[in-house]
Design a protein around this motif. Structure first.
Motif, mmCIF file in Angstrom:
data_model
loop_
_atom_site.group_PDB
_atom_site.id
_atom_site.type_symbol
_atom_site.label_atom_id
_atom_site.label_comp_id
_atom_site.label_asym_id
_atom_site.label_seq_id
_atom_site.Cartn_x
_atom_site.Cartn_y
_atom_site.Cartn_z
ATOM 1 N N PRO A 168 0.698 -1.152 0.030
ATOM 2 C CA PRO A 168 -0.094 0.012 0.121
ATOM 3 C C PRO A 168 1.029 1.085 -0.121
ATOM 4 C CG PRO A 168 -0.749 -1.700 1.510
ATOM 5 C CD PRO A 168 0.227 -2.145 1.199
ATOM 6 N N ASP A 169 1.965 1.312 0.551
ATOM 7 C CA ASP A 169 2.892 2.418 0.478
ATOM 8 C C ASP A 169 3.810 2.467 -0.952
ATOM 9 O OD1 ASP A 169 4.683 0.460 0.659
ATOM 10 O OD2 ASP A 169 5.504 0.899 2.511
ATOM 11 N N HIS A 190 7.437 6.124 10.773
ATOM 12 C CA HIS A 190 6.052 6.433 10.588
ATOM 13 C C HIS A 190 5.583 7.129 11.784
ATOM 14 C CE1 HIS A 190 2.016 6.586 9.101
ATOM 15 N NE2 HIS A 190 1.551 6.128 10.330
ATOM 16 N N LEU A 191 5.919 6.468 13.044
ATOM 17 C CA LEU A 191 5.478 7.108 14.007
ATOM 18 C C LEU A 191 6.062 8.765 14.257
ATOM 19 C CD1 LEU A 191 5.261 4.189 16.664
ATOM 20 C CD2 LEU A 191 3.402 5.643 15.807
ATOM 21 N N LEU A 274 3.353 -4.505 11.628
ATOM 22 C CA LEU A 274 3.512 -4.681 10.455
ATOM 23 C C LEU A 274 2.342 -3.404 9.634
ATOM 24 C CD1 LEU A 274 3.467 -8.180 9.455
ATOM 25 C CD2 LEU A 274 5.030 -6.873 9.764
ATOM 26 N N TYR A 275 1.376 -3.230 10.103
ATOM 27 C CA TYR A 275 0.429 -2.145 9.560
ATOM 28 C C TYR A 275 1.201 -0.753 9.850
ATOM 29 C CZ TYR A 275 -3.438 0.992 9.319
ATOM 30 O OH TYR A 275 -4.467 1.931 9.321
ATOM 31 N N CYS A 280 0.429 2.830 7.761
ATOM 32 C CA CYS A 280 -0.755 2.913 7.981
ATOM 33 C C CYS A 280 -1.790 3.007 6.863
ATOM 34 C CB CYS A 280 -1.251 3.987 9.134
ATOM 35 S SG CYS A 280 -0.384 3.631 10.701
ATOM 36 N N PRO A 281 -1.903 2.161 5.791
ATOM 37 C CA PRO A 281 -2.554 2.318 4.613
ATOM 38 C C PRO A 281 -4.130 2.174 4.996
ATOM 39 C CG PRO A 281 -1.646 0.033 4.508
ATOM 40 C CD PRO A 281 -0.945 1.027 5.606
#
Length: 377
Positions: A168-169, A190-191, A274-275, A280-281
Motif C-alpha cells: 500500500p505504500d 512512520h510514528l 506491520l501495519y 498505516c494504509p
C-alpha cells in the motif's frame, strides 16, 4: 659444449642463491616449494579482482546469503500454504543452487582477503588440490556469471509462484534481502513523521546524539527495548505494537505458551506493527493489495482486534502490508495452541502452561476455532 657442472639461480621470492636441480623442463625460479606457494599467494593478493563480476560489491557472499535467506523464507511460506510437492521441490532445488553459489562466493571472498588454499581446504574438508580446482578464480567467475543469467530482473513472487502485489505504500512486498530490522525502523519512522518532531528535538529529549537517532530511524542500528519504548511514548505510539518487530530484529524467540487473551493480543499487536511499518494504509488499500482476498470490514476487524483471523486470512493480511508470513506463524500457532488448551484442559492436579483465560474471553473463544473461520476475542 654446455657446462656439466652445477647451475645456480636466485630465488624470485626470498632472493637467496640456490642450486638448480638440473631437471628438464622450465627453469627453476624458486629455491623451495614453500617459496613458490608464498609467491603465488602474494600474486593473488596483489592481482586485480578478475573473479568478481562487474558491478558486484564485496563481499559477494553476503549478498548471496541474503538471497539464500529470502529463498528459505519462500520455501517455508510455501510449506505453510500447503503447496503441492512439485512447487516445494522446485523451491528446494532453487535454494540448493543458491547455497552452492554462496559457497563459491565465500571462498572467493576469503581468497581476496589473503586465505591460502590450505586454509580453504581445511574449512571445506577437502584436499588443497581439490579446493584449487573447484574454486579457482576463473571457475568462480564462470559460475557467478551463470547465476546472473539464471536470475533475470523480475518482480518478487509469493509462495504459489505468483507475482506479489505492490504494498500500500507503493513499494514491492517481500523484496529479497529485506531485513527484519527494516520493519521496526519503518514503523518508528512512520510514528516519528506523525509526531511532527524533528530529529534534533527527539535527540535532545532522549539525551542521544541526532546521528544515533537518525541511524535508528533508517534501520542502520537496532535500538535496545527501553529505547524503543521511550521512542514509542515520545511519538504517541503503542510500544506493544513494536514488540514483535523488535524481537524479530534481535532474533529472539518468545515463549510459545501464553493464555488465550495474551496470545490473541500479541498476534494483533504484531499485525498492527506491520501495519505501522507499511505507513498505516487505509483498509480499502489493504483490500486492493490483497487482490480482493480481504474485505474492508475484515481488515477493520483485524486492526481493531475484534477478530483473530484464520491462517489463510492472516497470510493475506501480512502480505498485503509487506510482511513475511513465516514471521507471524509462531504467534498464530500460539493462539491456536492456547485455544486447544482451553477446550481440552489438563487433568486435575496437573500444572497448566499458564494462567486460565478470564470468563469473558472464554465465552467468546467458543464461538469460532482459529484454524477454521477465525476467532472473535
Amino acid at each position: 659444449m654446455p657446462s656439466s657442472g652445477p647451475q645456480y639461480g636466485k630465488c624470485r621470492y626470498c632472493r637467496q642463491r640456490f642450486e638448480r636441480t638440473g631437471k628438464p623442463g622450465r627453469k627453476q625460479e624458486y629455491c623451495t616449494p614453500a617459496c613458490r606457494r608464498r609467491a603465488q599467494r602474494e600474486r593473488s593478493r596483489n592481482t586485480p579482482n578478475t573473479a568478481q563480476p562487474v558491478d558486484s560489491p564485496l563481499p559477494l557472499a553476503r549478498n548471496i546469503a541474503e538471497s539464500v535467506q529470502a529463498l528459505a523464507d519462500g520455501l517455508l511460506a510455501a510449506e505453510y500454504d500447503e503447496q503441492d510437492l512439485a512447487l516445494l521441490l522446485g523451491r528446494a532445488a532453487e535454494l540448493t543452487r543458491e547455497v552452492e553459489y554462496y559457497v563459491c562466493a565465500a571462498v572467493h571472498d576469503a581468497r581476496i582477503q589473503g586465505a591460502g588454499w590450505d586454509t580453504v581446504a581445511a574449512a571445506a574438508s577437502v584436499s588443497p588440490a581439490t579446493a584449487r580446482s573447484r574454486w579457482a578464480g576463473k571457475t568462480v567467475r564462470r559460475r557467478l556469471e551463470r547465476r546472473a543469467s539464471e536470475r533475470p530482473a523480475a518482480r518478487p513472487r509469493d509462495a504459489a509462484g505468483h507475482a506479489v502485489q505492490a504494498r500500500p505504500d507503493g513499494q514491492q512486498a517481500g523484496q529479497p534481502g529485506e531485513r527484519t530490522s527494516g520493519k521496526l525502523a519503518a514503523a518508528l519512522s512512520h510514528l516519528h513523521r506523525s509526531s511532527g518532531l524533528t530529529i534534533r528535538e527527539v535527540a535532545d529529549t532522549m539525551g542521544l546524539s541526532p546521528s544515533y537517532v537518525s541511524r535508528i530511524l533508517s534501520g542502520e542500528r537496532v535500538p535496545t527495548w527501553p529505547v524503543v519504548v521511550i521512542l514509542a511514548d515520545l511519538f504517541d505510539g503503542d510500544p506493544d505494537e513494536l514488540a514483535v518487530l523488535w524481537e524479530n530484529a534481535q532474533g529472539l524467540t518468545p515463549p510459545a505458551r501464553r493464555p488465550l487473551p495474551d496470545a490473541a493480543a500479541r498476534l494483533n499487536s504484531a499485525l498492527r506493527g506491520l501495519y505501522l511499518a507499511a505507513a498505516c494504509p487505509s483498509p480499502a488499500r489493504i483490500h486492493e493489495a490483497s487482490g480482493g482476498a480481504l474485505s474492508v470490514p475484515t481488515v477493520k476487524d483485524i486492526l481493531a482486534g475484534r477478530l483473530v483471523p484464520d491462517w489463510k486470512t492472516t497470510v493475506a493480511f501480512v502480505r498485503a502490508v509487506g510482511g513475511t508470513p513465516a514471521d507471524i506463524r509462531p504467534l498464530w500457532e500460539a493462539v491456536h495452541y492456547a485455544f486447544l488448551v482451553f477446550l481440552d484442559p489438563l487433568p486435575d492436579g496437573a500444572e497448566p502452561p499458564s494462567s486460565p483465560a478470564p470468563d469473558r474471553d472464554a465465552g467468546a473463544a467458543r464461538e469460532k476455532h482459529p484454524g477454521q473461520d477465525g476467532l472473535t476475542p
